[in-house]
Enzyme design. Sequence first.
Site, short mmCIF file in Angstrom:
data_model
loop_
_atom_site.label_atom_id
_atom_site.label_comp_id
_atom_site.label_asym_id
_atom_site.label_seq_id
_atom_site.Cartn_x
_atom_site.Cartn_y
_atom_site.Cartn_z
N GLU A 167 0.88 -1.10 -0.04
CA GLU A 167 -0.04 -0.06 0.02
C GLU A 167 1.09 1.25 -0.10
O GLU A 167 1.93 1.39 0.53
CB GLU A 167 -0.89 0.03 1.23
CG GLU A 167 -1.63 1.28 1.26
CD GLU A 167 -2.76 1.15 2.39
OE1 GLU A 167 -2.81 0.32 3.32
OE2 GLU A 167 -3.66 2.07 2.25
N CYS A 218 -6.91 0.90 2.68
CA CYS A 218 -7.75 1.98 2.79
C CYS A 218 -7.63 3.06 1.70
O CYS A 218 -8.46 3.57 1.20
CB CYS A 218 -7.47 2.83 4.01
SG CYS A 218 -7.85 1.90 5.65
N ASN A 225 -11.89 -3.13 0.32
CA ASN A 225 -10.85 -3.41 1.23
C ASN A 225 -11.52 -4.00 2.57
O ASN A 225 -11.58 -5.08 2.56
CB ASN A 225 -10.21 -2.38 1.30
CG ASN A 225 -8.77 -2.58 2.36
OD1 ASN A 225 -8.47 -3.59 2.44
ND2 ASN A 225 -8.84 -1.52 3.09
N GLU A 226 -11.66 -3.19 3.47
CA GLU A 226 -12.00 -3.27 4.76
C GLU A 226 -13.27 -2.73 4.92
O GLU A 226 -13.44 -2.09 5.77
CB GLU A 226 -10.90 -2.94 5.76
CG GLU A 226 -10.55 -3.46 6.82
CD GLU A 226 -9.45 -2.65 7.81
OE1 GLU A 226 -9.55 -1.61 7.94
OE2 GLU A 226 -8.51 -3.46 7.88
O1 AHR Z 1 -2.13 -1.23 6.80
C1 AHR Z 1 -2.81 -0.16 7.18
C2 AHR Z 1 -3.92 -0.16 6.90
O2 AHR Z 1 -4.83 -1.00 8.09
C3 AHR Z 1 -4.82 -0.62 5.91
O3 AHR Z 1 -4.90 0.35 4.96
C4 AHR Z 1 -6.32 -0.99 6.17
O4 AHR Z 1 -6.95 -1.90 5.22
C5 AHR Z 1 -6.10 -1.41 7.67
O5 AHR Z 1 -7.00 -0.85 8.30
#
Ligand code: AHR
Length: 661
Positions: free
Chosen positions: A50, A245, A376-377
């Site tokens: 990321e 994120c 993603n999350e």
């Molecule tokens: O790894 C950092 C963040 O942690 C990522 O962007 C997210 O997916 C998680 O909340």
Amino acid sequence: MRKIILTVCFAGAFLTTAFCQSNKTEKVFAVAANHIKAHVEPTMYGIFFEDINMAADGGVYAELVKNRSFEFGSSLIGWTEKKKDNGNGKIEVIDRSAERPENPHFITLTNSNLGYNGLINEGFRGMGIKKGETYSFSVLARQHSGSQIKLYVELMKPDGSVIGNATLSPDAANWKRYNVKFIVNETTDKAHLAVWAKNEGTIDLDMISLFPQHTWKNRPGGLRADLVQKLADLKPGFLRFPGGCIVEGRDIATRYQWKKTIGDIDKRENIINRWNTELKHRLAPEYYQTFGLGFMEYFLTAEDIGASPLPILNCGMACQFNTGQLVPLDQLDPYIQDALDLIEFANGGIHTKWGKLRADLGHPKPFNLKMIGVGNEQWGEQYIVRWKLFTKAIKDKYPHVRIVSSLGPDPGGEKFDLLNTAFRELHADILDEHYYRSPKWFLDNVKRYDNYDRKGPKIFAGEYAAQSVATVSPDNKNNWQCAISEAAFMTGLERNADVVNMASYAPLFAHVEGWQWTPDLIWFDNLRSYGTPNYYVQQLYSLNKGTDVVPVTLNNQTVTGQDGCFASAVLDKKNSDVIIKIINTDKKKQNASFVINGLKGLNTTAAITTLQSNDLAAENSLTNPKAVSPVIHRGSLNGNVMKLQLQPYSFNLIRIKATID
Ligand code: AHR
């Protein structure tokens, strides 16, 4: 004997009395090498990338100029106007949004016949420059009518002394790219770049760029070779990208859009990086995404390092920790189309629209995409309803592409339970679990997957890392306590490889001056990098994942923390090895013997790799990068038995050749 032990203790003055004691009773671990319990997927241990902590711009993407296209928030971020030798003139930022919405700004530089007028770029916390290295400067330029401007390029140390320079004579009245290469005569991690205009006239400039010639695979405009090498050294089974994120964006407008990240770099629209203002304790006000590292580069990198590509796409939801904006269901089609087009871009023949684009970008061969992440999350019903629409469309067209589905930000609780139940009922392919938890949580959860449904969806431990202080605390350290607890936990992943098919530590990279989130797997500055103890844990697992899981037991029980011991074992059928991973999380030494049953032709020697420190707070650093790193030694077997004294706080990996059918 007592005397000998005391002598050893005094010789190792750092050892506490406790470390000198050993657990007298020998533990006998039994490996049933002929009882294969599970197959280990080639994807088992991978990496999660990321653009956080300056991982891409200012990190692995080797561009040295910050804000090369004048698109960062206020257009001259990273640049300082300067004159020398009585220079006279002005610099203006010009907006041509209507004509070039994806790259609206450039500068117009005017100079009189006196001296030099120019601007200095500060780089990303300076520029890492190496003596003897060739650097490639390029710029898009356009001379105004009658203008005679020449460009003088200088790389300077912080004290202003010039360590490399070059000259360009732009001659065209239309936009044209100019390039020049030059060699630098000193090393510094804090260089600045000056671009001076000489002679009378006016010139337009855009995309002012500086790259080292030596990049990963020596691709022009490529990636930092030392950092990609660190990834290659992990031999990762997959590369998950581009986040995190960052996929979601703080709002829908700032989500990740892969189509805007391919093709000419001057047509890749820059946007703010969501980590710019996300963590108030580590604001990064000049953090933008140039997308020089875009989807083509991710696919190529995955291919280079032998990793299966795993792109994660926005599913019509912005980050639920931020705005949580939702794309209405009747407006979701373009988002779904992005997913379908991406699969065609990766796998389609060269006569398809997107496959042709891939070929035009230099890669006619497909990338063999097998998995794609939808969201993603995410969490909640609004995710499930969007997930269903994506899944139907993808499976209708590409039934063999497996979909990675989020189980939210936590490894338990309401959000997790809702999704876990729903996705199991919906027969999802792969469930993505995240856990940023304490070292103790990792030890306590080593049995997490022992009772998971063997016929249900596969598990992707998509983001995990032990947090020494608290989740998202800026005081978290990549210390040995965190790393050894992850090593212990990973025996549980490995024992359950029939369910857990993929796992990746997160985040991957952090710049020592530009980070927002800690801990991270690999740290770097502008010239150097190092792997954390956690990196070596990942590496030992990945390089020794084997092909098939076999049981290792202590008194007929799986080894899940008895006296601080955790263990797993695999066969490596490709190399004819049996591999045992044994972690001693106790402060005492432990006498162990390993009885390997069911294998013929066992070698009489074993290769033992140990990762160990007596200090749970031990960390690696730029100046001491190998403080906690693997040490290889030999062990010997008596028949099918090998004795080994497990050091306090140690991760031991035993590899023995055998005849394996
Ligand atoms: O790894 C950092 C963040 O942690 C990522 O962007 C997210 O997916 C998680 O909340």
